[in-house]
Design a protein around this motif. Structure first.
Motif, mmCIF file in Angstrom:
data_model
loop_
_atom_site.group_PDB
_atom_site.id
_atom_site.type_symbol
_atom_site.label_atom_id
_atom_site.label_comp_id
_atom_site.label_asym_id
_atom_site.label_seq_id
_atom_site.Cartn_x
_atom_site.Cartn_y
_atom_site.Cartn_z
ATOM 1 N N PRO A 2 -11.193 -7.090 3.018
ATOM 2 C CA PRO A 2 -11.959 -8.330 3.169
ATOM 3 C C PRO A 2 -11.038 -9.453 3.652
ATOM 4 N N THR A 3 -11.435 -10.104 4.722
ATOM 5 C CA THR A 3 -10.583 -11.139 5.309
ATOM 6 C C THR A 3 -10.275 -12.242 4.310
ATOM 7 N N GLU A 4 -11.273 -12.651 3.544
ATOM 8 C CA GLU A 4 -11.059 -13.756 2.603
ATOM 9 C C GLU A 4 -10.189 -13.341 1.419
ATOM 10 N N SER A 5 -9.967 -12.055 1.253
ATOM 11 C CA SER A 5 -9.129 -11.573 0.148
ATOM 12 C C SER A 5 -7.737 -11.155 0.608
ATOM 13 N N THR A 6 -7.342 -11.619 1.792
ATOM 14 C CA THR A 6 -5.998 -11.308 2.280
ATOM 15 C C THR A 6 -4.967 -11.946 1.359
ATOM 16 N N SER A 7 -4.159 -11.116 0.736
ATOM 17 C CA SER A 7 -3.156 -11.574 -0.228
ATOM 18 C C SER A 7 -1.773 -11.132 0.237
ATOM 19 N N PRO A 8 -0.709 -11.671 -0.384
ATOM 20 C CA PRO A 8 0.636 -11.189 -0.033
ATOM 21 C C PRO A 8 0.787 -9.681 -0.209
ATOM 22 N N ASP A 9 0.143 -9.112 -1.251
ATOM 23 C CA ASP A 9 0.222 -7.664 -1.443
ATOM 24 C C ASP A 9 -0.467 -6.916 -0.301
ATOM 25 N N VAL A 10 -1.631 -7.409 0.116
ATOM 26 C CA VAL A 10 -2.336 -6.782 1.241
ATOM 27 C C VAL A 10 -1.474 -6.865 2.497
ATOM 28 N N GLU A 11 -0.918 -8.028 2.777
ATOM 29 C CA GLU A 11 -0.080 -8.189 3.960
ATOM 30 C C GLU A 11 1.134 -7.267 3.903
ATOM 31 N N GLY A 14 1.811 -4.159 6.416
ATOM 32 C CA GLY A 14 3.077 -4.124 7.137
ATOM 33 C C GLY A 14 3.757 -2.763 7.028
ATOM 34 N N ILE A 15 3.721 -2.165 5.839
ATOM 35 C CA ILE A 15 4.293 -0.827 5.651
ATOM 36 C C ILE A 15 3.565 0.186 6.537
ATOM 37 N N SER A 65 13.965 -3.918 5.521
ATOM 38 C CA SER A 65 14.864 -5.040 5.763
ATOM 39 C C SER A 65 14.193 -6.211 6.443
ATOM 40 N N SER A 66 12.977 -6.003 6.984
ATOM 41 C CA SER A 66 12.298 -7.092 7.692
ATOM 42 C C SER A 66 11.560 -7.976 6.702
ATOM 43 N N SER A 67 11.338 -9.235 7.101
ATOM 44 C CA SER A 67 10.647 -10.186 6.243
ATOM 45 C C SER A 67 9.332 -10.594 6.896
ATOM 46 N N ARG A 68 8.282 -10.763 6.085
ATOM 47 C CA ARG A 68 6.988 -11.138 6.626
ATOM 48 C C ARG A 68 7.023 -12.566 7.136
ATOM 49 N N GLY A 69 6.652 -12.732 8.398
ATOM 50 C CA GLY A 69 6.472 -14.059 8.952
ATOM 51 C C GLY A 69 7.743 -14.818 9.249
#
Length: 224
Positions: free
Chosen positions: A155-164, A168-169, A176-180
């Motif tokens: 769900p787009t409105e439930s995009t959380s750091p864990d989801v991101e 990403g994985i 070693s990469s960092s989000r954003g």
């Protein structure tokens, strides 16, 4: 000891294997447990809209309203037939070859049982046939059937750091990469490294026909 942290919940339709991604999560985010929830395709959207899962591996098409969806890979279509069926003798068949066959529509786990008993055939993606493989059935490629696609959705409105982080994985982000974060730029050169060295007194400018130039010419000829 039980964890007080709520698990990150991943729903998967039949045929999807998430082992490499859950392994990466456990190595990088051991403080957050994972829960993998197998689901039928009929529930691949409702598990998200009802908050049962944080993300879901879905088989397209899916109603995308209010969902973020990223396509991942395609699947080869196959037909599962009894081992004694004439189709089992071929490496691939066409849609026309299946005319007149009884197509099973049950849940794949149940349908394979019926097919093995000699009643009908089952059309599924190859990954599903592999999941329910048996010694008494064969999976034959249907060469002119459209491929299916697997995607990850949430769900787009439930995009959380864990989801991101999990997305990403799945998309291949390294530990070693960092989000954003943009790559760190190298420091600007200092004046000492950019300033020209003043000419030495008495130094002569080398001539084009000097020994160094001759040596370069000889080396160039020798390399031919």
């Amino acid at each position: 000891m039980p964890s007080d942290v709520a698990p990150f919940r991943i729903a998967i339709v039949a045929g999807v294997s998430v082992g490499r991604w859950t392994k990466a999560w456990k190595e990088r985010r051991p403080e957050t447990p994972l829960e993998v929830i197998p689901i039928p395709e009929s529930e691949q959207r409702s598990v998200l809209t009802e908050g049962i899962a944080d993300v879901s591996f879905v088989r397209l098409p899916i109603d995308r309203d209010d969902l973020s969806v990223i396509r991942l890979y395609s699947e080869v279509p196959v037909v599962v037939v009894p081992k004694e069926h004439p189709i089992a003798l071929f490496d691939s068949v066409t849609e026309a070859d299946l005319a007149g066959e009884i197509l099973r529509t049950e849940d794949p786990a149940d349908a394979v049982e019926v097919v093995a008993a000699g009643v009908g055939v089952l059309r599924v993606p190859h990954s599903v046939a592999r999941q329910y493989a048996r010694k008494d059935v064969e999976a034959i490629t249907v060469s002119d059937a459209p491929e299916t696609e697997i995607a990850i959705a949430w769900p787009t409105e439930s995009t959380s750091p864990d989801v991101e982080y999990f997305v990403g994985i799945v998309r291949g982000r390294k530990a070693s990469s960092s989000r954003g974060e943009a790559p760190t730029a190298p420091p600007p050169p200092t004046k000492q490294t950019t300033a020209k060295r003043p000419p030495q007194r008495g130094a002569k400018k080398p001539q084009g026909g000097g020994p160094a130039a001759a040596g370069r010419k000889r080396g160039a000829r020798g390399s031919r």
